[in-house]
Design an enzyme around this catalytic site. Structure first.
Site, PDB file in Angstrom:
ATOM      1  N   LYS A   1      33.975  48.308  32.244  1.00 16.42           N
ATOM      2  CA  LYS A   1      34.825  49.557  32.822  1.00 16.42           C
ATOM      3  C   LYS A   1      35.966  50.105  31.805  1.00 16.42           C
ATOM      4  O   LYS A   1      36.332  50.958  31.287  1.00 16.42           O
ATOM      5  CB  LYS A   1      35.161  49.468  34.047  1.00 16.42           C
ATOM      6  CG  LYS A   1      36.098  50.392  34.736  1.00 16.42           C
ATOM      7  CD  LYS A   1      36.548  50.312  36.140  1.00 16.42           C
ATOM      8  CE  LYS A   1      37.410  51.068  36.694  1.00 16.42           C
ATOM      9  NZ  LYS A   1      37.842  50.891  37.881  1.00 16.42           N
TER      10      LYS A   1
ATOM     11  N   GLU B   1      36.595  38.652  27.332  1.00 16.46           N
ATOM     12  CA  GLU B   1      35.290  37.942  27.278  1.00 16.46           C
ATOM     13  C   GLU B   1      34.292  39.078  26.738  1.00 16.46           C
ATOM     14  O   GLU B   1      33.613  38.551  25.996  1.00 16.46           O
ATOM     15  CB  GLU B   1      34.776  37.526  28.779  1.00 16.46           C
ATOM     16  CG  GLU B   1      35.670  36.312  29.154  1.00 16.46           C
ATOM     17  CD  GLU B   1      36.917  36.777  30.017  1.00 16.46           C
ATOM     18  OE1 GLU B   1      37.300  37.961  29.670  1.00 16.46           O
ATOM     19  OE2 GLU B   1      37.444  36.028  30.966  1.00 16.46           O
TER      20      GLU B   1
ATOM     21  N   GLY C   1      35.326  47.780  39.839  1.00 14.08           N
ATOM     22  CA  GLY C   1      34.156  46.990  38.986  1.00 14.08           C
ATOM     23  C   GLY C   1      33.330  46.367  40.034  1.00 14.08           C
ATOM     24  O   GLY C   1      31.902  46.349  39.725  1.00 14.08           O
ATOM     25  N   ARG C   2      33.861  45.571  41.139  1.00 17.19           N
ATOM     26  CA  ARG C   2      32.973  44.972  41.959  1.00 17.19           C
ATOM     27  C   ARG C   2      32.267  45.920  42.986  1.00 17.19           C
ATOM     28  O   ARG C   2      31.352  45.548  43.837  1.00 17.19           O
ATOM     29  CB  ARG C   2      33.704  44.188  42.782  1.00 17.19           C
ATOM     30  CG  ARG C   2      34.877  44.625  43.331  1.00 17.19           C
ATOM     31  CD  ARG C   2      35.905  43.634  44.161  1.00 17.19           C
ATOM     32  NE  ARG C   2      36.943  44.029  44.631  1.00 17.19           N
ATOM     33  CZ  ARG C   2      38.275  44.303  43.952  1.00 17.19           C
ATOM     34  NH1 ARG C   2      37.997  44.314  42.736  1.00 17.19           N
ATOM     35  NH2 ARG C   2      39.379  44.922  44.761  1.00 17.19           N
TER      36      ARG C   2
ATOM     37  N   GLU D   1      37.760  38.888  45.726  1.00 15.22           N
ATOM     38  CA  GLU D   1      38.410  39.937  44.912  1.00 15.22           C
ATOM     39  C   GLU D   1      39.161  41.040  45.748  1.00 15.22           C
ATOM     40  O   GLU D   1      40.282  41.543  45.602  1.00 15.22           O
ATOM     41  CB  GLU D   1      37.575  40.495  43.630  1.00 15.22           C
ATOM     42  CG  GLU D   1      38.754  40.703  42.514  1.00 15.22           C
ATOM     43  CD  GLU D   1      37.965  41.172  40.971  1.00 15.22           C
ATOM     44  OE1 GLU D   1      37.441  42.215  41.214  1.00 15.22           O
ATOM     45  OE2 GLU D   1      37.962  40.225  40.141  1.00 15.22           O
TER      46      GLU D   1
ATOM     47  N   HIS E   1      19.250  20.719  52.433  1.00 15.43           N
ATOM     48  CA  HIS E   1      18.779  19.294  52.032  1.00 15.43           C
ATOM     49  C   HIS E   1      20.338  18.986  51.190  1.00 15.43           C
ATOM     50  O   HIS E   1      20.240  18.077  50.105  1.00 15.43           O
ATOM     51  CB  HIS E   1      17.727  19.319  51.054  1.00 15.43           C
ATOM     52  CG  HIS E   1      16.474  19.536  51.808  1.00 15.43           C
ATOM     53  ND1 HIS E   1      15.737  18.307  52.367  1.00 15.43           N
ATOM     54  CD2 HIS E   1      15.704  20.389  52.154  1.00 15.43           C
ATOM     55  CE1 HIS E   1      14.929  18.998  53.089  1.00 15.43           C
ATOM     56  NE2 HIS E   1      14.842  20.280  52.998  1.00 15.43           N
TER      57      HIS E   1
ATOM     58  N   LYS F   1      45.094  36.118  32.701  1.00 12.65           N
ATOM     59  CA  LYS F   1      44.783  36.821  31.604  1.00 12.65           C
ATOM     60  C   LYS F   1      46.057  36.891  30.317  1.00 12.65           C
ATOM     61  O   LYS F   1      45.353  36.508  29.311  1.00 12.65           O
ATOM     62  CB  LYS F   1      44.306  38.182  32.112  1.00 12.65           C
ATOM     63  CG  LYS F   1      42.967  38.493  32.690  1.00 12.65           C
ATOM     64  CD  LYS F   1      42.823  39.910  32.589  1.00 12.65           C
ATOM     65  CE  LYS F   1      41.487  40.284  33.553  1.00 12.65           C
ATOM     66  NZ  LYS F   1      41.441  41.627  33.724  1.00 12.65           N
TER      67      LYS F   1
HETATM   68  O1  F6P Z   1      38.700  40.202  36.095  1.00 14.34           O
HETATM   69  C1  F6P Z   1      38.908  41.289  36.816  1.00 14.34           C
HETATM   70  C2  F6P Z   1      38.239  42.265  36.330  1.00 14.34           C
HETATM   71  O2  F6P Z   1      38.978  43.622  36.254  1.00 14.34           O
HETATM   72  C3  F6P Z   1      37.173  42.726  37.769  1.00 14.34           C
HETATM   73  O3  F6P Z   1      37.570  43.445  38.581  1.00 14.34           O
HETATM   74  C4  F6P Z   1      35.962  43.418  36.867  1.00 14.34           C
HETATM   75  O4  F6P Z   1      34.981  43.724  37.365  1.00 14.34           O
HETATM   76  C5  F6P Z   1      35.914  42.612  35.625  1.00 14.34           C
HETATM   77  O5  F6P Z   1      37.264  42.228  35.230  1.00 14.34           O
HETATM   78  C6  F6P Z   1      35.373  43.101  34.171  1.00 14.34           C
HETATM   79  O6  F6P Z   1      36.137  44.461  33.718  1.00 14.34           O
HETATM   80  P1  F6P Z   1      35.797  45.385  32.855  1.00 14.34           P
HETATM   81  O7  F6P Z   1      34.455  46.028  33.487  1.00 14.34           O
HETATM   82  O8  F6P Z   1      36.730  46.298  32.595  1.00 14.34           O
HETATM   83  O9  F6P Z   1      35.138  44.646  31.479  1.00 14.34           O
END
Ligand code: F6P
Length: 563
Positions: free
Chosen positions: A227, A233, A289-290, A375, A406, A525
């Site tokens: 987003k 990452e 995002g979620r 979240e 199990h 972060k």
């Molecule tokens: O770690 C939090 C967050 O902002 C989530 O809410 C989101 O889904 C994820 O990081 C990834 O964010 P982006 O789509 O901006 O890379």
């Protein structure tokens, strides 16, 4: 009620905070009534509730939009339900639902609308955001996604060397990963098996290395999903992917346009990375995002299952949206599930909820729900910024059945904690090998065993020696919901996800929290950004953390040979 929550002190809202017209939770009338009611009900066994009301198992059920919910095996009575529904009314749930669908900025801490429901609105619907109908924009992106997906699926979209795309790798994390990977796994049955789909999320280089180790770069398409297009990452993995590709393409930068597309709201950063914005699929800041697996973030899903199936999934989401928006609360699936969750969370002190899909294709569903629920509702202050004096979001976890039986079910059956469970089952298998009755028998057996248990008399009657009886008895009175659908179709998946989305919103409304921000992820972060140069530094860095963090950093540097 949980001790921890009763010890927590509520603070006053800040003077300049946005105000709601809803009294604090503990001051709502229904809260006090529920407190009293809980004292009466807490010792009552489900055995008693069922024997006093033989119709209970038929009565305490709801069926809507093809989804059947049996909530009779919960520690509730008609009075509990009536009080919980009163709590929903007093919490302003109706107004909040209307406000969300109207595009009001209900995500107050980020001053944003929350309009994931617009992502699945049919063509022709009108949903306004700042006075503009966003539905045509949504469908314009869906149409571009469909065109692109068809080109990849038919082989019309070629890689730089003219080879067709045989591998699609989604690079993203959080909502830009969990939705795509969950949906891909859930709908694999409908997917194009000629294409390999992989999902890279972790900044651990192993994730990328293992995802590409047997792939030909000339046949690989990367979808960089983010987003913000700034997430550490994702951008680290995207840069590694770019090097991997360019390494194989002898540095020909033109190859990026054939092998990289982006899904983002941030065109500037996409262009800076080197991806042609003509190959970018957009979405909007009113999609969290979620809550984004049904936006362009679902591009990998659409390539896998095809545009028609993707649209069928959106149709399922929309059916549940309409049900949530219009059904009376006492017949409203997300509202009932949300309220029952609040009951266990705030009165029984249940700290977790187990989600147990008896459908192998839903193996990533619990992981997906963890972000959606935790979240969203892992919050400690109200919309007005006051410290809450009750527990908010529980911990969600789970595994597909029957594997969990199990492993951790022992604790659910005989442990000391109350763990409400959601069992999810489908009447028709997607792979009919004659196992299905066995699978579903286990769903019914587990919910029955959890609710009714096995008394000491029953155990003794089996000839069990006295000393062994306590070990072999099952207290029962362990609550569960059973959710049953026809088959795991794309539409069914949409309904199921929307069910949980709206149930989370219902709970957030009762708790009066902002279910749509996630400030809790920021501190870690920021600290990581500070620590990275300290680990990478060629010279001994000046460390100003606490003594534990300083020592760990020094030890790590020593072990990796930096000093
Ligand atoms: O770690 C939090 C967050 O902002 C989530 O809410 C989101 O889904 C994820 O990081 C990834 O964010 P982006 O789509 O901006 O890379």
């Amino acid at each position: 009620m949980a001790v921890a929550s009763s010890q927590r002190k509520r603070t006053a809202p800040l003077a300049n905070a946005p105000t709601t017209n809803v009294p604090p939770l503990r001051q709502r009338r229904a809260w006090a009534l529920l407190e009293k009611h809980y004292q009466k009900l807490k010792g009552v066994h489900l055995r008693q509730l069922f024997s006093e009301d033989p119709e209970r198992g038929e009565r305490l059920t709801v069926e809507a939009v093809g989804l059947y919910l049996d909530y009779s095996k919960n520690r509730i009575t008609d009075e509990t339900l009536q009080l919980l529904l009163q709590l929903a009314e007093e919490s302003g749930l109706r107004d909040r639902i209307d406000a969300m669908f109207r595009g009001d900025k209900i995500n107050v801490s980020e001053n944003r609308s929350v309009l994931h429901v617009a992502l699945r609105a049919p063509r022709g619907a009108v949903i306004l955001h700042d006075g503009r109908n966003v539905v045509p924009d949504v469908h314009a992106v869906l149409d571009r996604m469909a065109d692109f997906s068809n080109r990849v699926r038919t082989g019309d979209w070629k890689g730089q060397t003219g080879k067709r795309i045989r591998n699609v790798i989604n690079i993203g994390i959080g909502g830009s990963d969990l939705g795509p990977v969950m949906a891909y796994e859930a709908l694999k049955h409908y997917s194009d098996r000629a294409v390999t789909f992989r999902f890279v999320s972790n900044v651990d280089g192993t994730d990328f290395a293992e995802a590409v180790r047997d792939l030909d770069p000339a046949e690989t398409l990367f979808i960089v999903s983010s987003k913000t297009f700034t997430t550490l990452e994702t951008m680290t993995n995207a840069r590694t992917a770019r090097e991997w590709l360019l390494g194989a393409m002898k540095g020909e930068h033109g190859a990026i346009a054939r092998h990289f597309v982006a899904v983002s709201t941030n065109a500037t950063e996409v262009a800076k990375f080197g991806i042609d914005t003509a190959n970018m699929f957009g979405f909007w800041d009113w999609v969290g995002g979620r809550y984004s697996m049904d936006s362009a973030i679902g591009l990998s899903t659409m390539i896998a299952i095809g545009p028609d199936n993707f649209r069928a999934m959106l149709g399922g989401f929309h059916e549940m949206d309409e049900h949530f928006r219009t059904a009376p609360f006492d017949r409203n699936l997300p509202v009932l599930m949300g309220l029952i969750g609040v009951w266990y969370n705030d009165w029984f002190g249940a700290q977790t909820v187990a989600v147990l899909p008896y459908e192998q294709y839903l193996k990533r569903f619990p992981a997906y729900l963890q972000q959606l629920t935790m979240e969203s509702n892992g919050k400690h202050v109200t919309l007005e910024g006051a410290q809450v004096d009750y527990d908010t979001g529980p911990i969600y976890w789970g595994e597909p059945g029957t594997n969990g039986q199990h492993s951790f079910y022992q604790l659910i059956h005989q442990g000391t904690r109350l763990i409400p469970c959601d069992f999810i089952a489908f009447a028709k298998p997607l792979n009919p090998l004659g196992h299905h009755d066995t699978l579903i028998a286990n769903v019914f057996a587990q919910t029955e065993a959890l609710a009714f248990g096995k008394t000491a008399e029953q155990v003794e009657a089996e000839g069990t020696p006295d000393w062994l009886v306590p070990h072999r008895l099952f207290e029962g009175n362990r609550p569960s919901n059973t959710i049953m659908l026809d088959a795991l179709t794309p539409a069914a998946l949409g309904k199921l996800v929307a069910l949980y989305e709206h149930s989370v919103f219902t709970q957030g409304t009762i708790w009066q929290i902002d279910s749509f921000d996630q400030w809790g992820v920021e501190l870690g972060k920021a600290l990581a950004q500070r620590i990275i140069p300290e680990l990478e530094s060629a010279t001994e860095p000046k460390l100003e953390h606490d003594s534990s963090t300083n020592t760990l950093i020094r030890r790590y540097r020593k072990l990796k040979g930096a000093v």
